[in-house]
Design a protein around this motif. Structure first.
Motif, short mmCIF file in Angstrom:
data_model
loop_
_atom_site.label_atom_id
_atom_site.label_comp_id
_atom_site.label_asym_id
_atom_site.label_seq_id
_atom_site.Cartn_x
_atom_site.Cartn_y
_atom_site.Cartn_z
N ASP A 47 5.20 -11.31 5.49
CA ASP A 47 4.33 -12.35 6.06
C ASP A 47 4.81 -12.83 7.43
OD1 ASP A 47 2.44 -12.44 4.13
OD2 ASP A 47 3.21 -14.21 3.10
N GLY A 49 6.08 -11.14 9.94
CA GLY A 49 5.94 -10.26 11.10
C GLY A 49 4.74 -9.35 10.96
N PRO A 53 -0.61 -3.22 5.99
CA PRO A 53 -0.56 -3.25 4.53
C PRO A 53 -1.08 -1.98 3.87
CG PRO A 53 -2.42 -4.51 5.29
CD PRO A 53 -1.67 -4.08 6.52
N GLU A 54 -1.86 -1.22 4.63
CA GLU A 54 -2.43 0.00 4.03
C GLU A 54 -1.37 1.06 3.78
OE1 GLU A 54 -5.53 1.13 6.69
OE2 GLU A 54 -6.50 -0.81 6.52
N PRO B 221 1.03 -11.75 12.19
CA PRO B 221 1.63 -11.93 10.86
C PRO B 221 0.82 -12.91 10.02
CG PRO B 221 3.31 -12.02 12.56
CD PRO B 221 1.99 -11.98 13.27
N PRO B 222 0.43 -12.51 8.81
CA PRO B 222 -0.45 -13.40 8.02
C PRO B 222 0.20 -14.74 7.67
CG PRO B 222 0.25 -11.47 6.75
CD PRO B 222 0.68 -11.23 8.16
N GLY B 223 1.53 -14.77 7.63
CA GLY B 223 2.23 -16.01 7.31
C GLY B 223 1.92 -17.13 8.30
N PHE B 236 -6.72 -7.77 6.79
CA PHE B 236 -6.37 -6.64 7.64
C PHE B 236 -7.53 -5.65 7.80
CE2 PHE B 236 -2.15 -8.13 6.50
CZ PHE B 236 -1.45 -7.98 7.67
N ASN B 237 -8.46 -5.67 6.88
CA ASN B 237 -9.64 -4.80 7.00
C ASN B 237 -10.78 -5.43 6.19
OD1 ASN B 237 -9.32 -4.02 4.22
ND2 ASN B 237 -7.70 -2.61 4.88
N GLU B 271 -5.60 5.42 -1.80
CA GLU B 271 -4.30 4.74 -1.84
C GLU B 271 -4.21 3.64 -0.78
OE1 GLU B 271 -2.00 8.23 -1.78
OE2 GLU B 271 -2.18 8.37 -3.93
N ARG B 272 -4.78 3.92 0.39
CA ARG B 272 -4.75 2.89 1.44
C ARG B 272 -5.56 1.66 1.00
NH1 ARG B 272 -4.32 4.42 7.57
NH2 ARG B 272 -2.55 5.79 7.44
N ASN B 275 -3.53 -0.13 -1.59
CA ASN B 275 -2.45 -0.91 -0.96
C ASN B 275 -3.01 -2.20 -0.36
OD1 ASN B 275 -0.55 0.98 -1.67
ND2 ASN B 275 -0.45 1.94 0.35
N SER B 276 -4.20 -2.11 0.22
CA SER B 276 -4.84 -3.31 0.80
C SER B 276 -5.11 -4.33 -0.30
CB SER B 276 -6.16 -2.94 1.46
OG SER B 276 -5.95 -2.07 2.52
N ASP B 279 -1.90 -5.89 -1.47
CA ASP B 279 -1.39 -6.80 -0.45
C ASP B 279 -2.08 -8.17 -0.58
OD1 ASP B 279 -0.14 -7.31 2.37
OD2 ASP B 279 -2.27 -7.73 2.67
N ARG B 282 -0.60 -9.97 -3.54
CA ARG B 282 0.74 -10.51 -3.25
C ARG B 282 0.65 -11.74 -2.35
NH1 ARG B 282 1.96 -5.15 -2.24
NH2 ARG B 282 2.13 -5.60 -0.02
N ARG B 283 -0.33 -11.75 -1.46
CA ARG B 283 -0.48 -12.91 -0.57
C ARG B 283 -1.25 -14.04 -1.25
NH1 ARG B 283 -3.37 -12.19 4.06
NH2 ARG B 283 -4.08 -10.05 3.86
#
Lengths: 338, 356
Positions: A47, A49, A53-54, B221-223, B236-237, B271-272, B275-276, B279, B282-283
């Motif tokens: 988070d 930096g 994520p893909e 950065p998403p944070g 991110f997409n 897979e991409r 993963n998205s 993600d 997790r966020r």
């Protein structure tokens, strides 16, 4: 694209530098990475930096093996340690190679427990890359030394196999069509070093698949005489630590001299750009890590003090080795001498 | 100063009729506009509609949102708000027509008029302009739940969040004026915003902004968006955006599948996409339960989002893993729907770090 399992919790600066390195590689390449470790800590670091994520997935596991832990004891008590889980993922086909900056003993042990030896290979070898002088055009500024600790003593045939494995790796990863292979010994003459080394010399000289340049002495290690230096684990480890120790001692002595004298400080300031250039050229972070060779799957062992840059490069080296089918190359070379 | 175009359509929202509003930024949110260099910036007005490129999955998402709204019995409204000049409007409208996008209004920033009048600061300033236009759109348009779409290039996160809190009655008066002043908004723009905010406040507070989606085109950065609270979802997409909208019930399974397929056709592997999805979990912008449901829904739609380990483990182990995940999800406290934003700290931080 290869998928690389990265032990997120291994290394002096883990998980911070490991996660940053993986984030970096996700933005620079199409390599898929599975970060193995504490999911919440990993995401908190991601988070902070930029990352893609893909190309990153996370496999949660709660425990990790410390750098100072006894590998046997630690792996017995922590079967779900990040390095063990990552190695199992590679063995099960969930990832193509493993990268760790963690406890070297644990990495070797996990590889040995989870990966099969390539058919015909008697023992695996832990390699290390080190900066050295180049003598010939096209030579890599890093040499490859193996074994540096996976074994203690070896038989001649095992040393000959190390030569084949190191040569195959250098051919693929360093893009040297015919890497020069030397046997570390106490003299260049072929009769030196006792029965094992004499026999190893004889066997290596007879190998058609490698460019054997004969015995190399300690003073040759840091030169371009050989691109791949073969040694028993005990000797290889001593040489590696000696090289590191000399580098650190030289740096410490220079700092001390600069502290004591303004003339030295001035001189060093004038030399700084050159020193910086040499440091950049020889920084282990450029190479990322070195392989444990001899298994069907690849494990890249990064330096314990790896920065994000070193981890990113270790992942790239692992992906390159997978893409270039280093394990297959070794298998073919070994099969060729059976 | 802005140039507005409304497109009154048959069957406008009647009094009390349930409706939902989608407000979109154009550049970097809908279109892959490249203004990183002066050369690319200069070329934008000369781009034909056919040369303009939308971001993967956006037309499918917009189509899916519209269909899902109609299926729920909601009247959907789509508005575009851009900081681009109206001179590019004709080609933009053609592009939207090419993509089959139905919309109800589009606002451009009249940069030429600002230039002629020597209002150079107004040309650069975004917060006052966009916030004013959002509030005006609300005042003159339907009172409905809203979903906002922007990007991480300029100030969309702060503008949209200010807008949401003004509507909700959490911001207004001197406090809002002071925040806008610290954000560099001109005095007459502050007065304009304040005037419309007061008019809207007369209707009573309406916590109507369901979600704010920020397309991380710059990979910010998403944070950095955590201070905005869970209402704002950095994505991110557009698959991530679609997943979140699926979770809040604004997009249905069909729409989610269409967005996933659109990305797949543009080169995204299963897979991409997986993963998205992980993600986003997790966020904590997507619950594990919804994630599992989405995987199943997409699987039924012929889209495989199994991870490498799930493929290796086989169907029975995956079912066991999903059950475990659901149990773990139940034991996790759900994130609060809305958290009060510490606006003073946020604005200080934003002003110190903003890049746009």
């Amino acid at each position: 694209m290869p998928r690389i399992a990265v032990d997120a919790m291994g290394g002096d600066f883990a998980p911070d530098e490991v996660v940053k390195g993986v984030a970096k590689v996700s933005l620079e390449s199409g390599i898929e990475v599975v970060l193995v470790g504490d999911s919440a800590r990993i995401q908190a670091l991601l988070d902070e930096g930029p990352y893609d994520p893909e190309l990153i997935s996370v496999r949660h596991c709660a425990s990790a093996i410390g750098m100072a832990d006894d590998p046997h004891e630690a792996l017995r008590g922590k079967r779900d340690a990040s390095i063990a889980v990552a190695a199992r993922m590679v063995a099960d086909g969930e990832a193509d190679a493993l990268v760790t900056a963690g406890n070297t003993g644990a990495a070797v042990l996990c590889a040995a427990r989870n990966f099969k030896l390539i058919r015909g290979v008697r023992r695996a070898a832990l390699a290390s890359v080190y900066p050295r002088e180049t003598e010939l055009p096209g030579q890599d500024v890093f040499g490859l030394l193996l074994d540096v600790g996976a074994t203690i003593r070896c038989e001649a045939a095992e040393l000959a196999q190390f030569a084949i494995m190191g040569s195959a790796y250098a051919r693929r990863v360093s893009r040297q069509p015919s890497p020069r292979v030397g046997l570390l010994n106490m003299g260049r003459e072929e009769g030196k070093g006792g029965d094992v080394l004499v026999e190893a010399h004889r066997m290596m000289r007879a190998l058609p698949s490698i460019h054997f340049v004969g015995n190399v002495e300690g003073s040759d290690v840091a030169t371009g005489r050989a691109d791949v230096v073969v040694a028993e684990g005990l000797l290889g480890n001593v040489v590696l630590k000696l090289l590191e120790g000399i580098g650190e001692a030289a740096s410490h002595l220079a700092s001390q001299a600069a502290h004591d004298s303004w003339r030295v400080r001035l001189g060093m300031a004038m030399l700084a750009p050159g020193i910086e250039k040499v440091r950049d050229m020889t920084d282990f972070g450029t190479y990322g890590g070195a392989p444990i060779l001899g298994f069907e799957h690849l494990c890249i062992k990064a330096h314990g003090r790896s920065s994000a840059r070193a981890i990113a490069n270790a992942v790239k080296v692992a992906a390159k080795a997978v893409r270039d089918r280093v394990a297959d190359e070794i298998a073919e070379a070994v099969a060729g001498i059976r | 100063m802005s140039s507005r175009e409304s497109r009154p359509r048959a069957g406008g929202a009647g009094e009390g009729e349930p409706s939902i509003v989608f407000r979109w930024d154009l550049d970097k949110t809908y279109l892959r506009t490249e203004f990183e260099s002066l050369r690319k910036l200069v070329l934008i007005p000369f781009e034909a509609a056919t040369e303009k490129v939308h971001l993967p999955g956006v037309p499918q998402l917009m189509g899916g949102l519209r269909r899902a709204a109609l299926a729920r019995g909601d009247r959907p409204f789509v508005f575009f708000l851009s900081a681009s000049p109206p001179q590019i409007g004709a080609e933009i409208r053609k592009k939207l027509a090419l993509d089959g996008i139905e919309y109800d209004g589009i606002v451009f920033k009249d940069q030429l008029r600002n230039l002629v009048r020597g209002r150079f600061r107004s040309m650069r300033e975004q917060v006052g302009y966009k916030l004013g236009e959002l509030l005006r759109g609300r005042r003159d348009g339907p009172r409905a739940r809203e979903v906002l779409f922007g990007d991480d290039w300029e100030s969309d996160p702060v503008i949209y969040s200010l807008y949401a809190d003004v509507l909700a009655g959490r911001l207004g008066g001197d406090r809002l004026g002071s925040l806008l002043d610290r954000l560099g908004v001109e005095r007459d723009a502050i007065r304009r915003v304040d005037g419309i905010a007061r008019e809207l406040a007369g209707d009573g507070p309406a916590d109507d902004v369901v979600r704010i989606y920020i397309n991380l085109e710059r990979r910010t950065p998403p944070g950095r968006f955590k201070p905005f609270g869970p209402r704002l979802v950095p994505a991110f997409n557009y698959f991530q955006t679609a997943l979140s909208l699926y979770e809040v019930g604004v997009l249905d399974a069909v729409g989610l599948g269409e967005v996933a397929r659109a990305l797949h056709e543009r080169g995204w592997s299963g897979e991409r996409l997986r993963n998205s999805l992980d993600d986003l979990v997790r966020r904590r912008h997507l619950s594990p339960g919804t994630a599992d449901r989405a995987i199943l829904v997409l699987h039924r739609d012929g889209q495989d989002l199994q991870s490498a380990s799930e493929r290796t483990l086989g169907a029975r182990a995956v079912s066991a893993m999903l059950r475990l995940r659901r149990r773990m999800a139940r034991s996790q406290p759900a994130p609060p729907e809305t958290e009060p934003v510490d606006w003073e700290a946020l604005v200080d931080h934003w002003v110190a770090h903003r890049s746009g």
